[in-house]
Design a protein around this motif. Structure first.
Motif, short mmCIF file in Angstrom:
data_model
loop_
_atom_site.label_atom_id
_atom_site.label_comp_id
_atom_site.label_asym_id
_atom_site.label_seq_id
_atom_site.Cartn_x
_atom_site.Cartn_y
_atom_site.Cartn_z
N ASP A 117 0.81 -1.22 0.00
CA ASP A 117 0.00 0.00 0.00
C ASP A 117 0.85 1.27 0.00
OD1 ASP A 117 -2.31 -1.48 0.03
OD2 ASP A 117 -2.58 -1.36 2.20
N THR A 118 2.11 1.16 0.34
CA THR A 118 2.93 2.37 0.51
C THR A 118 4.15 2.39 -0.42
OG1 THR A 118 4.02 1.26 2.39
CG2 THR A 118 2.19 2.77 2.89
N TRP A 119 5.21 1.65 -0.09
CA TRP A 119 6.45 1.82 -0.83
C TRP A 119 6.79 0.70 -1.81
CZ3 TRP A 119 9.88 -2.09 0.47
CH2 TRP A 119 9.69 -2.72 1.71
N LEU A 120 6.11 -0.45 -1.71
CA LEU A 120 6.39 -1.55 -2.63
C LEU A 120 5.27 -1.63 -3.65
CD1 LEU A 120 8.37 -3.82 -3.28
CD2 LEU A 120 7.10 -5.30 -1.72
N PHE A 164 16.55 -4.51 4.13
CA PHE A 164 17.28 -4.77 2.89
C PHE A 164 16.42 -4.44 1.67
CE2 PHE A 164 18.44 -8.17 -0.30
CZ PHE A 164 19.61 -7.56 -0.73
N LEU A 165 15.18 -4.92 1.68
CA LEU A 165 14.29 -4.67 0.55
C LEU A 165 13.95 -3.20 0.42
CD1 LEU A 165 12.43 -5.51 -1.73
CD2 LEU A 165 10.70 -6.15 -0.03
N TYR A 166 13.73 -2.54 1.55
CA TYR A 166 13.41 -1.11 1.50
C TYR A 166 14.54 -0.32 0.84
CZ TYR A 166 11.81 3.50 3.04
OH TYR A 166 11.38 4.80 3.06
N LEU A 170 14.43 1.87 -2.63
CA LEU A 170 14.85 3.27 -2.70
C LEU A 170 15.92 3.46 -3.76
CD1 LEU A 170 15.13 4.46 1.03
CD2 LEU A 170 13.33 4.96 -0.62
N SER A 171 16.86 2.53 -3.82
CA SER A 171 17.96 2.64 -4.77
C SER A 171 17.49 2.51 -6.21
CB SER A 171 19.02 1.58 -4.48
OG SER A 171 19.58 1.75 -3.21
N SER A 172 16.37 1.83 -6.42
CA SER A 172 15.88 1.59 -7.78
C SER A 172 15.00 2.73 -8.29
CB SER A 172 15.09 0.28 -7.83
OG SER A 172 13.84 0.40 -7.16
N GLN A 173 14.68 3.69 -7.44
CA GLN A 173 13.77 4.77 -7.84
C GLN A 173 14.51 6.10 -7.83
OE1 GLN A 173 10.22 4.60 -5.45
NE2 GLN A 173 9.95 2.41 -5.77
N PRO A 174 14.90 6.61 -8.99
CA PRO A 174 15.69 7.85 -9.07
C PRO A 174 15.08 9.02 -8.33
CG PRO A 174 15.59 6.78 -11.20
CD PRO A 174 14.64 6.03 -10.30
N ARG A 175 13.76 9.14 -8.38
CA ARG A 175 13.15 10.30 -7.72
C ARG A 175 13.35 10.27 -6.20
NH1 ARG A 175 8.88 6.79 -8.52
NH2 ARG A 175 7.52 6.43 -6.71
N LEU A 176 13.53 9.06 -5.63
CA LEU A 176 13.76 8.95 -4.20
C LEU A 176 15.23 9.09 -3.86
CD1 LEU A 176 11.34 6.02 -3.31
CD2 LEU A 176 10.98 8.48 -3.08
N ARG A 177 16.07 9.17 -4.89
CA ARG A 177 17.50 9.32 -4.63
C ARG A 177 17.94 10.77 -4.72
NH1 ARG A 177 18.51 4.90 -8.37
NH2 ARG A 177 19.42 6.41 -9.78
#
Length: 284
Positions: A117-120, A164-166, A170-177
């Motif tokens: 529902d949130t980050w995944l 680890f998954l979180y 985060l690393s896979s989403q440029p906007r969050l980096r």
């Protein structure tokens, strides 16, 4: 842990660790590990596979493809991850005459819905992030915690997998980096990611195009510690986790954190923790 040969899957031994402890003994009911596995040099390509539980699959080497419900065939490469989940059919595996190095983590629990529902929110794609020693260190710790069979360690394994998954997401989403574009954040992240190697200030300066005096000033301003003390505190903090959550000896822990002299490591540990590594492991 079960280690066995199955030449239809891989030419190397396969590691499978299933949860043998009754779920009722776990303290954390909302998130539980079911199994983990390592399939090195996997050569098997699976078609129309279905799964009853959610699973994270991380590819540490090699390449291949992944497809859901006969949809688009997506490329899988070294340092990528994807998911299995109920209610879908999957075709996946390395290309013909190729192999890949696969780690998988199967989980269950009500907490999964919060993730979804949130980050995944992108289960139906392959995420590419690359590989580093910090990722492999977390994977190794999850396997060791699972292998112990101790209920508290199984809870730790589940929480470590969540963390680890979180970080992978985060690393896979440029906007969050975007915040890491800040030079200080990039510098701190760089130092944190290299705690499993001997610290080389000159290499850090070269990567960030700064002088040694600037590096020292930036670290002191951001953390309140001198450069050496900050690095030592990071390493000792990780040492505490390793001593509690792995079966590595004190010497092995020291070496894995870049210390060539185990006696120097032990002195630093006692300086910052107040007790020796041996006493910390037995007393906590």
């Amino acid at each position: 842990m079960t280690t066995y040969m199955d030449y239809t899957i891989s030419s190397k031994p396969i590691r499978i660790i299933d949860r043998t402890t009754d779920k009722s003994k776990l303290n954390i009911k909302s998130l539980a590990m079911i199994s983990v596995g390592h399939l090195p040099n996997r050569k098997l390509y699976r078609r129309t596979a279905s799964f009853q539980h959610y699973a994270l699959v991380y590819i540490a080497g090699g390449s291949g493809t992944y497809r859901i419900n006969n949809g688009e065939q997506m490329k899988v490469g070294k340092g990528s991850f994807f998911f299995f989940f109920p209610g879908a059919v999957f075709d996946y595996g390395p290309a013909h005459n190729e192999t890949w190095d696969e780690f998988y983590f199967t989980v269950e629990g009500s907490r999964l819905q919060e993730w979804l529902d949130t980050w995944l929110t992108e289960l139906d794609k392959v995420h590419q992030i690359g590989t580093d020693d910090a990722q492999q260190s977390k994977i190794d710790r999850i396997f060791m915690l699972m292998e112990s069979g101790d209920p508290a360690n199984l809870d730790r394994a589940a929480l470590l997998l969540e963390s680890f998954l979180y970080e992978l997401v985060l690393s896979s989403q440029p906007r969050l980096r975007e915040p890491s574009a800040d030079p200080m954040t990039k510098l701190l992240d760089d130092i944190s990611a290299s705690i499993h190697h001997p610290f080389d200030a000159a290499e850090v300066c070269e990567r960030h195009h700064i002088s040694l005096s600037t590096l020292r000033r930036m670290i002191h301003k951001a953390t309140g510690y001198s450069l050496n003390e900050y690095v030592h505190r990071l390493k000792i903090s990780e040492a505490k986790n390793m001593l509690l959550n792995t079966h590595q000896s004190v010497k092995e822990t020291a070496v894995s954190l870049g210390f060539k002299d185990v006696f120097y490591f032990s002195r630093l540990f006692k300086k910052y923790v107040g007790v020796s590594p041996q006493h910390f492991r037995t007393d906590v």
